[in-house]
Design an enzyme around this catalytic site. Structure first.
Site, PDB file in Angstrom:
ATOM      1  N   ASP A 103      -4.851   5.784   6.769  1.00  5.00           N
ATOM      2  CA  ASP A 103      -3.688   5.235   6.912  1.00  5.00           C
ATOM      3  C   ASP A 103      -2.620   6.235   7.475  1.00  5.00           C
ATOM      4  OD1 ASP A 103      -4.921   2.966   6.637  1.00  5.00           O
ATOM      5  OD2 ASP A 103      -4.083   2.612   4.665  1.00  5.00           O
TER       6      ASP A 103
HETATM    7  N1  URA Z   1      -7.631   2.953   1.476  1.00  9.76           N
HETATM    8  C1  URA Z   1      -6.358   2.639   2.040  1.00  9.76           C
HETATM    9  O1  URA Z   1      -5.840   1.543   1.638  1.00  9.76           O
HETATM   10  N2  URA Z   1      -5.623   3.465   2.971  1.00  9.76           N
HETATM   11  C2  URA Z   1      -6.397   4.678   3.232  1.00  9.76           C
HETATM   12  O2  URA Z   1      -5.989   5.512   4.146  1.00  9.76           O
HETATM   13  C3  URA Z   1      -7.684   4.909   2.742  1.00  9.76           C
HETATM   14  C4  URA Z   1      -8.314   3.995   1.773  1.00  9.76           C
END
Ligand code: URA
Length: 240
Positions: A103
């Site tokens: 993310d």
């Molecule tokens: N899970 C999430 O919520 N975000 C990420 O970036 C990776 C795994």
């Protein structure tokens, strides 16, 4: 292989740049100026120099990036910076892309490659490649909540597979998952009426985020690391 293809595949120059450099006598093959960009060369043995610099031919590259916060896991985006902005142009010309997504505000270990086949196999759900993250959450996680998350929770459209959580402080720990649904860890903690406030990936398929690799910095995987990644697939009955 054509000389211009060899030089463009390994990110040294575009085909039109190679043509121009050939006209100026700036491309040497085994010490002799190449007059034509379509010259056939054996890419595995030819000693090629481009504008004075020796060229090492390789079709695939494998990079490890310590992703900073605020970057999108993509090769382009209309508004935000993308992870490939952090790499030299040579790699972008080779078609390097992120292997999976983190993310925007997640930091840490990101693999990038132009090897679509390996990337596909690393991300295939059936291969259960392990990924570990360091996290902080808003509220302390009770033993019961931890056990429930480890057993698998409903995140709306999906029930998560078993995972492993080790708490290092009431609101901090490490979680290892073997799948990668959209916003998975955040949604898992939301399912436990909690909230992730920090997330850093610290390992992927046996590759560990090097402690000396600063945020925003990258390096190529070592041979040993690449073998480790491939082994993480071989152990699951895949061919490499
Ligand atoms: N899970 C999430 O919520 N975000 C990420 O970036 C990776 C795994």
């Amino acid at each position: 292989m054509r000389l211009d293809r060899m030089l463009s595949e390994c990110g040294v120059a575009t085909r039109s740049e190679v043509a121009r450099a050939c006209r100026k006598g700036l491309v040497l093959v085994n010490g002799i100026p190449a007059t034509r960009p379509d010259l056939q060369v054996d890419e595995t043995t030819a000693a090629v120099t481009y504008c004075g610099a020796p060229v090492r031919y390789r079709k695939f590259v494998y990079l490890l990036l310590n992703k900073p916060s605020g970057y999108i896991s993509a090769t382009e985006d209309g508004s935000d910076p993308v992870v490939t902005d952090l790499l030299p142009a040579e790699y972008r010309r080779m078609g390097v892309f992120p292997c999976g997504r983190l993310d925007k505000y997640t930091v840490g270990l990101m693999l990038l490659t132009n090897d679509g086949d390996l990337s596909h196999r690393l991300l295939a759900p059936k291969n259960h490649v392990a990924k570990s993250y360091r996290f902080s959450c808003e509220k302390p996680l009770s033993e019961a909540e931890k056990s429930a998350l480890e057993a698998g929770v409903d995140i709306g459209d999906y029930r998560t597979k078993p995972c492993k959580i080790e708490m290092t402080a009431p609101c901090e720990g490490e979680i290892t998952i073997t799948e990668g649904k959209y916003h998975q860890i955040k949604r898992m903690f939301e399912a436990a009426d909690n909230k992730i406030t920090f997330l850093e990936r610290i390992s992927f398929g046996g590759i560990v985020l090097p402690p000396d690799l600063e945020r925003g910095h990258w390096r190529e995987l070592t041979e040993d690391e690449l073998d480790l990644l491939k082994k993480s697939l071989k152990d699951k009955g895949n061919q490499t």
